[in-house]
Write an enzyme that holds these catalytic residues in place. Structure first.
Site, PDB file in Angstrom:
ATOM      1  N   GLN A  57       0.830  -1.192   0.000  1.00 51.19           N
ATOM      2  CA  GLN A  57       0.000   0.000   0.000  1.00 51.19           C
ATOM      3  C   GLN A  57       0.878   1.261   0.000  1.00 51.19           C
ATOM      4  OE1 GLN A  57      -2.367   1.863   3.298  1.00 51.19           O
ATOM      5  NE2 GLN A  57      -4.048   0.970   2.107  1.00 51.19           N
TER       6      GLN A  57
ATOM      7  N   CYS B  51      -7.340   6.702   4.194  1.00 50.75           N
ATOM      8  CA  CYS B  51      -6.878   6.980   5.553  1.00 50.75           C
ATOM      9  C   CYS B  51      -7.252   8.396   5.981  1.00 50.75           C
ATOM     10  CB  CYS B  51      -5.366   6.797   5.644  1.00 50.75           C
ATOM     11  SG  CYS B  51      -4.745   7.026   7.317  1.00 50.75           S
TER      12      CYS B  51
END
Length: 125
Positions: free
Chosen positions: A68, A97
């Site tokens: 990621q 996020c």
């Protein structure tokens, strides 16, 4: 090759900063041979500056594995993704996020969703 040919399971290890390191991924693999492993979030900016980081280390039995990436600069994300191709079965661009340190201070993570043109540029790069 399609994703369904790589991932035999519907289970994925979530990318968690400071948690999904090499040791945890190895432990998960001991107990699940098909789960998609995921690295913790990797800053594209840091990766372009320091290539030989422990965060990219993997064993052959860590397949399938997704790396990621976080960041907001299309070229830097593209360069990081290109570098990670030798390790990754899949590359995930973090756009979810909400943590202040990632999203608000760095215009990355969920903050990217405020700028669809930037998302287009990132994905295109």
């Amino acid at each position: 090759m399609q994703v369904k040919d790589i991932i035999a399971s519907r289970v994925s290890l979530a990318p968690m900063a400071g948690i999904t390191d090499y040791v945890l991924r190895s432990l998960i693999r001991e107990h699940s041979k098909t789960c998609l492993l995921t690295t913790e979030m990797i800053s594209s900016e840091a990766l372009t500056q320091v290539k030989d980081t422990d965060i990219v280390v993997r064993d052959e039995n860590h397949t399938p594995i997704s790396y990621q990436l976080s960041g907001h600069k299309p070229k830097m994300l593209a360069d990081s993704a290109e570098y990670l191709q030798r390790y990754a079965d899949m590359i995930d661009i973090n756009m979810g996020c909400p943590v202040n340190k990632v999203a608000l201070k760095n215009d990355a993570g969920s903050a990217l969703l405020k700028d669809p043109l930037k998302v287009r540029d990132i994905v295109s790069s």
